[in-house]
Design an enzyme around this catalytic site. Structure first.
Site, PDB file in Angstrom:
ATOM      1  N   GLN A 194      -6.766  -0.726   5.166  1.00 22.69           N
ATOM      2  CA  GLN A 194      -7.467  -1.245   6.353  1.00 22.69           C
ATOM      3  C   GLN A 194      -8.940  -1.533   6.064  1.00 22.69           C
ATOM      4  OE1 GLN A 194      -5.907  -2.008   9.075  1.00 22.69           O
ATOM      5  NE2 GLN A 194      -3.993  -0.890   8.916  1.00 22.69           N
TER       6      GLN A 194
ATOM      7  N   HIS B 113      -0.978  -8.038   3.216  1.00 25.86           N
ATOM      8  CA  HIS B 113      -0.753  -8.585   4.558  1.00 25.86           C
ATOM      9  C   HIS B 113      -1.724  -8.056   5.606  1.00 25.86           C
ATOM     10  CE1 HIS B 113       1.428  -5.267   6.746  1.00 25.86           C
ATOM     11  NE2 HIS B 113       1.562  -4.828   5.518  1.00 25.86           N
TER      12      HIS B 113
ATOM     13  N   ALA C   8       0.814  -1.215   0.000  1.00 19.43           N
ATOM     14  CA  ALA C   8       0.000   0.000   0.000  1.00 19.43           C
ATOM     15  C   ALA C   8       0.849   1.267   0.000  1.00 19.43           C
ATOM     16  CB  ALA C   8      -0.934  -0.008   1.210  1.00 19.43           C
ATOM     17  N   THR C   9       2.028   1.217   0.609  1.00 20.24           N
ATOM     18  CA  THR C   9       2.898   2.404   0.620  1.00 20.24           C
ATOM     19  C   THR C   9       3.296   2.788  -0.804  1.00 20.24           C
ATOM     20  OG1 THR C   9       3.764   2.049   2.851  1.00 20.24           O
ATOM     21  CG2 THR C   9       5.162   3.289   1.332  1.00 20.24           C
TER      22      THR C   9
ATOM     23  N   SER D 299      -3.418  -3.550   0.343  1.00 23.09           N
ATOM     24  CA  SER D 299      -2.279  -4.286   0.894  1.00 23.09           C
ATOM     25  C   SER D 299      -2.681  -5.736   1.151  1.00 23.09           C
ATOM     26  CB  SER D 299      -1.799  -3.632   2.188  1.00 23.09           C
ATOM     27  OG  SER D 299      -0.758  -4.381   2.763  1.00 23.09           O
TER      28      SER D 299
ATOM     29  N   ASN E 235      -6.050   3.695  10.306  1.00 18.14           N
ATOM     30  CA  ASN E 235      -5.289   2.575  10.861  1.00 18.14           C
ATOM     31  C   ASN E 235      -5.091   2.646  12.368  1.00 18.14           C
ATOM     32  OD1 ASN E 235      -3.609   4.846   9.924  1.00 18.14           O
ATOM     33  ND2 ASN E 235      -1.919   3.706  10.827  1.00 18.14           N
TER      34      ASN E 235
ATOM     35  N   THR F 129       9.596  -7.727 -12.801  1.00 21.27           N
ATOM     36  CA  THR F 129       9.024  -9.071 -12.814  1.00 21.27           C
ATOM     37  C   THR F 129       8.181  -9.303 -11.561  1.00 21.27           C
ATOM     38  OG1 THR F 129      10.946  -9.893 -14.031  1.00 21.27           O
ATOM     39  CG2 THR F 129       9.576 -11.537 -12.921  1.00 21.27           C
TER      40      THR F 129
ATOM     41  N   CYS G  55       4.257   1.886  11.910  1.00 22.43           N
ATOM     42  CA  CYS G  55       5.281   2.636  11.174  1.00 22.43           C
ATOM     43  C   CYS G  55       5.933   3.719  12.039  1.00 22.43           C
ATOM     44  CB  CYS G  55       4.663   3.264   9.938  1.00 22.43           C
ATOM     45  SG  CYS G  55       3.730   2.099   8.952  1.00 22.43           S
TER      46      CYS G  55
END
Length: 511
Positions: free
Chosen positions: A290, A312, A180-181, A310, A262, A350, A435
């Site tokens: 989120q 994860h 997402a970043t 994202s 978040n 790739t 973060c």
């Protein structure tokens, strides 16, 4: 420990002097001897060493020493408990025993995980889908001349469709990124630089409670000559739609507002924002890391032009994410990464088929189980919130109605948040974004809500997910209640509050 050493040594010598010792007594003597040797000072060799080896038993947290109170006072107040420690009866604080057990857990035992906003465990079904792509199916998905490439490409495109189906998009509108970043950076910088070249559009709107990567991207664009408006939020964490409308100018090109915060979990009014942006012919980007897979999301219904996702955060692998880029009306942006022209030329490089397949499977499961997961997480969240808010001087941060139930942020007045996290070593929690969790600064999100530094410092975030159990919630409630109460007893401010003193009326003198 040192004060019981002489009696232990005398006991050991008496045992050693007896000629006949039973088997049980021999075992006791060996135990006592070990304790005595550990207590007595050991002469070290003069050899110089900068690194010393440590055994597990020596690496225990000294929680008892740190919070040991006057024993006689504890005994008088009836707060002491007696316990056998190395053959001696001792009285310690009840909390010292709790903290000791929490800090030094048995090998293999791990804390209860309640930090689902930081990351989520990989779903076993996701791992099963990924494993073949680490071994037998290893072709480059961009190789078009043989079967190895074809099978990898098919798996990637299937995953792309699963992600698109989850948000109501076309598979061609899904661009794979590292997370997402990167998606946030690509959306904000890409649109700004593409439309900024003409010189007609140089304005971006975002909010003060966005994720760091959105705020930092906007600051970088300010250095390049763009103008950015940072909208304040109301005390409940939601933006004011009237302020947003007033902030939109003829040269505004992009509005970036996150879907679910978040830290406090508030859900912004995406449908109204999307409608307003479409009417004003401004692109609407949302950081939905989120939100996707946790609440229903439809890019067409919400008029979203760009969306960051994202893997994860929805029980998929780390290191993979996606950016939704609308095709009709078409969104143009400059790529951050140039190269072979993969992903519609927007993100060269790739792809990693194991990660892409895992991401796709996580989205497929999320779509299938969204309703069930939502009901279950809501039930656990209500149970947790009811217990936490029943304590004195606790409050929920963010809108109590318009929030994602899996993210519960609560302030415990007169308790330092970091102290509470240390006391709750048997529970994996956070006091804010992963973060920025290394910083001791108060959360900028809570400060934007109007919270004081003290309130921001006393906040804890509880993250509930797919694999959280009812027993874990009950344990967390008991642990938090006990340890918040204990830490408050140590606070002189709590003593004043209990006496009915209004802390705002006190004039503190500086030394």
């Amino acid at each position: 420990m040192a004060n019981i050493a002489p009696s232990v040594l005398r006991q050991a010598s008496r045992l050693a002097s007896k000629s006949v010792i039973s088997t049980a007594a021999r075992r006791n003597a060996q135990t006592v001897a070990r304790v005595a040797s550990a207590s007595a000072p050991v002469k070290c060799l003069s050899r110089r060493s900068y690194v010393t080896g440590t055994k597990r038993d020596n690496a225990q947290a000294q929680s008892e020493t740190a919070i040991r109170l006057d024993r006689q006072q504890l005994k008088d107040e009836g707060l002491a408990i007696s316990g056998q420690q190395n053959g001696s009866d001792i009285s310690v604080s009840p909390m010292a025993d709790v903290l000791s057990q929490a800090a030094v857990m048995d090998e293999g035992q791990r804390p209860i995980y309640l930090d689902m906003q930081a990351t989520t465990p990989v779903d076993p079904r996701v791992l099963d889908a990924m494993l073949p792509f680490f071994t037998s199916v290893y072709g480059n998905p961009h190789s078009r001349t043989h079967a190895y490439g074809w099978e990898s490409e098919k798996a990637v495109e299937d995953a792309r469709k699963h992600i698109a189906d989850l948000i109501g998009a076309d598979p061609k509108e899904i661009i794979f990124t590292s997370g997402a970043t990167e998606s946030n950076n690509m959306s904000i910088k890409g649109v700004a630089r593409f439309f900024g070249r003409s010189g007609k559009k140089k304005h971006i709107i975002t909010s003060q409670t966005e994720h760091k990567c959105v705020l930092d991207s906007c600051r970088h664009l300010q250095d390049e000559g763009f103008e950015v408006t940072y909208l304040p939020v109301k005390s409940n964490g939601l933006i004011d739609l009237k302020e947003l409308e007033a902030a939109i100018r003829p040269d505004t090109m992009l509005v970036s507002i996150m879907s679910v915060n978040n830290e406090i979990g508030v859900i912004q009014p995406l449908e109204q924002i999307g409608k307003m942006c479409r009417e004003k012919k401004v692109f609407f980007h949302t950081d939905a890391a989120q939100a996707v897979g946790k609440i229903p999301m439809d890019v067409n219904k919400l008029n979203i032009d760009l969306m960051s996702i994202s893997s994860h955060k929805i029980y998929g692998p780390k290191g993979i994410g996606a950016c939704y880029v609308r095709r009709r009306p078409r969104v143009r942006l400059d790529p951050l990464i140039s190269g072979g022209g993969q992903e519609r030329g927007l993100r060269s490089g790739t792809l990693a088929p194991p990660l892409v397949v895992g991401f796709g499977e996580a989205c497929r499961i999320a779509k299938e189980e969204l309703e069930y997961d939502s009901k279950r997480i809501k039930y656990l969240s209500d149970r947790l919130l009811k217990g936490l808010l029943s304590m004195e001087h606790t409050s929920q941060n963010g809108d109590p109605e318009q929030f994602y139930p899996g993210c519960v942020n609560v302030s415990f007045a007169y308790v330092e948040g970091e102290s509470l996290l240390m006391a709750l070593k048997d529970i994996a929690l956070s006091s804010g974004s992963a973060c920025t969790s290394a910083s001791l600064e108060p959360s900028y999100v809570l400060r934007a809500l109007g919270n004081s530094d003290e309130s921001a410092h006393s906040s804890i975030r509880f993250g509930i997910g797919r694999f959280t159990t009812e027993e874990e919630i009950d344990y967390v409630l008991k642990a938090v209640t006990a340890r918040v109460g204990f830490l408050r007893e140590l606070s002189p401010l709590w003593e004043l509050v209990q006496e009915g003193v209004d802390l705002n009326t006190i004039e503190w003198s500086q030394h």
